[in-house]
Design a protein around this motif. Structure first.
Motif, mmCIF file in Angstrom:
data_model
loop_
_atom_site.group_PDB
_atom_site.id
_atom_site.type_symbol
_atom_site.label_atom_id
_atom_site.label_comp_id
_atom_site.label_asym_id
_atom_site.label_seq_id
_atom_site.Cartn_x
_atom_site.Cartn_y
_atom_site.Cartn_z
ATOM 1 N N LYS A 68 5.713 -7.489 10.077
ATOM 2 C CA LYS A 68 6.126 -6.344 9.256
ATOM 3 C C LYS A 68 5.044 -5.955 8.246
ATOM 4 C CE LYS A 68 11.098 -7.115 9.686
ATOM 5 N NZ LYS A 68 12.399 -7.308 8.992
ATOM 6 N N MET A 69 4.223 -6.930 7.846
ATOM 7 C CA MET A 69 3.143 -6.653 6.902
ATOM 8 C C MET A 69 1.852 -6.289 7.615
ATOM 9 S SD MET A 69 3.911 -9.800 4.247
ATOM 10 C CE MET A 69 2.729 -9.277 3.008
ATOM 11 N N ASN A 70 1.918 -6.232 8.958
ATOM 12 C CA ASN A 70 0.739 -5.940 9.770
ATOM 13 C C ASN A 70 -0.391 -6.903 9.432
ATOM 14 O OD1 ASN A 70 -0.642 -4.551 11.778
ATOM 15 N ND2 ASN A 70 -1.527 -3.079 10.340
ATOM 16 N N ASP A 71 0.003 -8.185 9.276
ATOM 17 C CA ASP A 71 -0.941 -9.235 8.908
ATOM 18 C C ASP A 71 -1.249 -10.091 10.126
ATOM 19 O OD1 ASP A 71 -2.604 -10.374 7.084
ATOM 20 O OD2 ASP A 71 -1.064 -11.485 5.998
ATOM 21 N N SER A 72 -2.368 -10.764 10.098
ATOM 22 C CA SER A 72 -2.815 -11.566 11.227
ATOM 23 C C SER A 72 -2.753 -13.044 10.887
ATOM 24 C CB SER A 72 -4.249 -11.180 11.614
ATOM 25 O OG SER A 72 -4.820 -12.161 12.456
ATOM 26 N N ALA A 73 -2.240 -13.855 11.806
ATOM 27 C CA ALA A 73 -2.199 -15.303 11.592
ATOM 28 C C ALA A 73 -3.599 -15.894 11.627
ATOM 29 C CB ALA A 73 -1.314 -15.963 12.637
ATOM 30 N N PRO A 118 17.047 -10.101 3.673
ATOM 31 C CA PRO A 118 17.131 -10.881 2.435
ATOM 32 C C PRO A 118 16.372 -12.204 2.506
ATOM 33 C CG PRO A 118 19.270 -9.947 2.966
ATOM 34 C CD PRO A 118 18.371 -9.647 4.135
ATOM 35 N N THR A 119 16.415 -12.849 3.661
ATOM 36 C CA THR A 119 15.693 -14.117 3.820
ATOM 37 C C THR A 119 14.192 -13.903 3.774
ATOM 38 O OG1 THR A 119 17.477 -15.079 5.136
ATOM 39 C CG2 THR A 119 15.313 -16.093 5.339
ATOM 40 N N GLU A 120 13.707 -12.882 4.440
ATOM 41 C CA GLU A 120 12.274 -12.583 4.438
ATOM 42 C C GLU A 120 11.807 -12.260 3.025
ATOM 43 O OE1 GLU A 120 12.109 -10.782 9.004
ATOM 44 O OE2 GLU A 120 12.225 -9.446 7.270
ATOM 45 N N PHE A 121 12.632 -11.513 2.286
ATOM 46 C CA PHE A 121 12.261 -11.203 0.901
ATOM 47 C C PHE A 121 12.153 -12.484 0.084
ATOM 48 C CE2 PHE A 121 13.116 -10.460 -3.543
ATOM 49 C CZ PHE A 121 12.304 -9.375 -3.838
ATOM 50 N N SER A 122 13.129 -13.382 0.242
ATOM 51 C CA SER A 122 13.134 -14.632 -0.530
ATOM 52 C C SER A 122 11.899 -15.470 -0.237
ATOM 53 C CB SER A 122 14.407 -15.427 -0.224
ATOM 54 O OG SER A 122 15.553 -14.716 -0.642
ATOM 55 N N ILE A 123 11.503 -15.516 1.038
ATOM 56 C CA ILE A 123 10.304 -16.269 1.414
ATOM 57 C C ILE A 123 9.069 -15.660 0.770
ATOM 58 C CG2 ILE A 123 8.773 -16.849 3.343
ATOM 59 C CD1 ILE A 123 11.277 -17.047 5.099
ATOM 60 N N LEU A 124 8.936 -14.347 0.884
ATOM 61 C CA LEU A 124 7.759 -13.672 0.339
ATOM 62 C C LEU A 124 7.723 -13.768 -1.177
ATOM 63 C CD1 LEU A 124 5.251 -12.045 1.046
ATOM 64 C CD2 LEU A 124 6.635 -9.958 0.946
ATOM 65 N N TRP A 125 8.886 -13.656 -1.813
ATOM 66 C CA TRP A 125 8.938 -13.770 -3.270
ATOM 67 C C TRP A 125 8.501 -15.152 -3.731
ATOM 68 C CZ3 TRP A 125 9.613 -10.577 -7.382
ATOM 69 C CH2 TRP A 125 9.819 -11.183 -8.618
ATOM 70 N N PHE A 126 9.009 -16.188 -3.050
ATOM 71 C CA PHE A 126 8.674 -17.560 -3.455
ATOM 72 C C PHE A 126 7.191 -17.845 -3.260
ATOM 73 C CE2 PHE A 126 8.756 -22.280 -2.779
ATOM 74 C CZ PHE A 126 9.146 -22.605 -4.064
ATOM 75 N N ASN A 168 0.838 -1.207 0.000
ATOM 76 C CA ASN A 168 0.000 0.000 0.000
ATOM 77 C C ASN A 168 0.868 1.250 0.000
ATOM 78 O OD1 ASN A 168 -2.372 -1.588 0.089
ATOM 79 N ND2 ASN A 168 -2.235 -1.733 2.315
ATOM 80 N N GLU A 169 1.888 1.244 -0.890
ATOM 81 C CA GLU A 169 2.812 2.361 -1.125
ATOM 82 C C GLU A 169 3.775 2.616 0.040
ATOM 83 O OE1 GLU A 169 0.573 5.775 -2.279
ATOM 84 O OE2 GLU A 169 -0.213 4.838 -4.100
ATOM 85 N N ARG A 170 3.768 1.761 1.039
ATOM 86 C CA ARG A 170 4.711 1.878 2.158
ATOM 87 C C ARG A 170 5.785 0.816 2.004
ATOM 88 N NH1 ARG A 170 5.107 -0.787 7.120
ATOM 89 N NH2 ARG A 170 3.147 -1.887 6.685
ATOM 90 N N GLN A 171 7.061 1.248 2.008
ATOM 91 C CA GLN A 171 8.144 0.289 1.834
ATOM 92 C C GLN A 171 8.359 -0.516 3.113
ATOM 93 O OE1 GLN A 171 11.760 1.882 0.243
ATOM 94 N NE2 GLN A 171 12.840 -0.065 0.244
ATOM 95 N N LEU A 172 8.515 -1.824 2.936
ATOM 96 C CA LEU A 172 8.756 -2.711 4.062
ATOM 97 C C LEU A 172 10.248 -2.995 4.185
ATOM 98 C CD1 LEU A 172 5.919 -5.385 3.550
ATOM 99 C CD2 LEU A 172 5.822 -3.227 4.818
ATOM 100 N N ALA A 173 10.735 -2.979 5.405
ATOM 101 C CA ALA A 173 12.152 -3.257 5.659
ATOM 102 C C ALA A 173 12.318 -4.755 5.923
ATOM 103 C CB ALA A 173 12.657 -2.445 6.844
ATOM 104 N N LEU A 174 12.531 -5.513 4.844
ATOM 105 C CA LEU A 174 12.661 -6.952 4.966
ATOM 106 C C LEU A 174 14.130 -7.371 4.889
ATOM 107 C CD1 LEU A 174 9.781 -8.330 2.690
ATOM 108 C CD2 LEU A 174 9.683 -7.563 5.065
#
Length: 230
Positions: free
Chosen positions: A207-212, A159-167, A151-157
């Motif tokens: 970091k994504m302000n998401d709920s489990a 490298p591992t977190e980015f790889s997980i989210l990308w996959f 939502n136009e806000r950059q997340l500070a991830l």
């Protein structure tokens, strides 16, 4: 565009019936009653989907599914006469896209085939348009810059977190097992007692302000793994 579908079932009557219904939809069908011949077809033909029976005498369906997933990403629908939940979990964990129990209605199978082909075709089109950018539901991932915006806000991830989210984002609509995710990101052997994936998923959600409990993005499929729905 012609669609090539692989059918593997040692029950000749069922395989023949599936072939008839698929051909009525103008699909090209590669039909086999044994795994050995089918494996050669998998390596030599361009396939768009596979319908795979679990109980095949020479090589079981789970083993064939594993071999498919080593090199290919086309959808796989598993067929089985069993109703045990563990079979479904095993199939999904190994990379199956759908699961149907015998006896089944042929028209239901055809509907599932069409749904998987639509999903796979759309994903491939989106990927070809820009293989380095993933953009959906307000989430943008840039593989070249390793940047993520929500939502136009950059997340500070990390490298591992980015790889997980990308996959997970690259495989939207498919359940990814913890083992597959770990091997993809960490490039190491996975142990069942390893909670590394779970911890990183929790950090990502924070970091994504998401709920489990009511996730918008990363959903837990208990006993299987994680998925981001399309």
């Amino acid at each position: 565009m012609s669609i090539n579908i692989l059918v593997i079932d040692d029950e000749k009557e069922i395989a023949d019936l599936i072939e008839v219904y698929l051909k009525n939809e103008n699909y090209n069908v590669f039909k086999f009653y044994t795994a050995k011949e089918a494996l050669h077809c998998i390596e030599t033909e361009k396939l768009d989907l596979a319908i795979l029976d679990i109980m095949i005498p020479d090589i079981d369906g789970f083993t064939i599914l594993q071999k498919i997933r080593e090199n290919f990403h086309f959808p796989v629908i598993m067929l089985t006469a069993k109703e045990e939940e563990i079979d479904k979990i095993n199939g999904l964990a190994l990379g199956a896209d759908d699961y149907i129990t015998k006896p089944f209605r042929p028209l239901e199978l055809i509907a599932r085939v069409k749904a998987q082909i639509r999903r796979f075709t759309k994903y491939n089109q989106d990927t070809k348009q820009n293989e380095d950018i993933i953009d959906f539901a307000g989430l943008i991932l840039n593989h070249n810059t390793r940047q993520v915006f929500l939502n136009e806000r950059q997340l500070a991830l990390t490298p591992t977190e980015f790889s997980i989210l990308w996959f997970l984002s690259s495989n939207r609509g498919r359940v990814i097992s913890s083992e597959e995710l770990f091997k993809e990101v960490w490039k190491e052997k996975y142990f069942n007692s390893n909670n590394t994936v779970m911890v990183h998923i929790r950090h990502l959600r924070e970091k994504m302000n998401d709920s489990a409990e009511k996730p918008k993005f990363i959903k837990t499929v208990w006993g299987v793994g994680y998925t981001i729905e399309k």
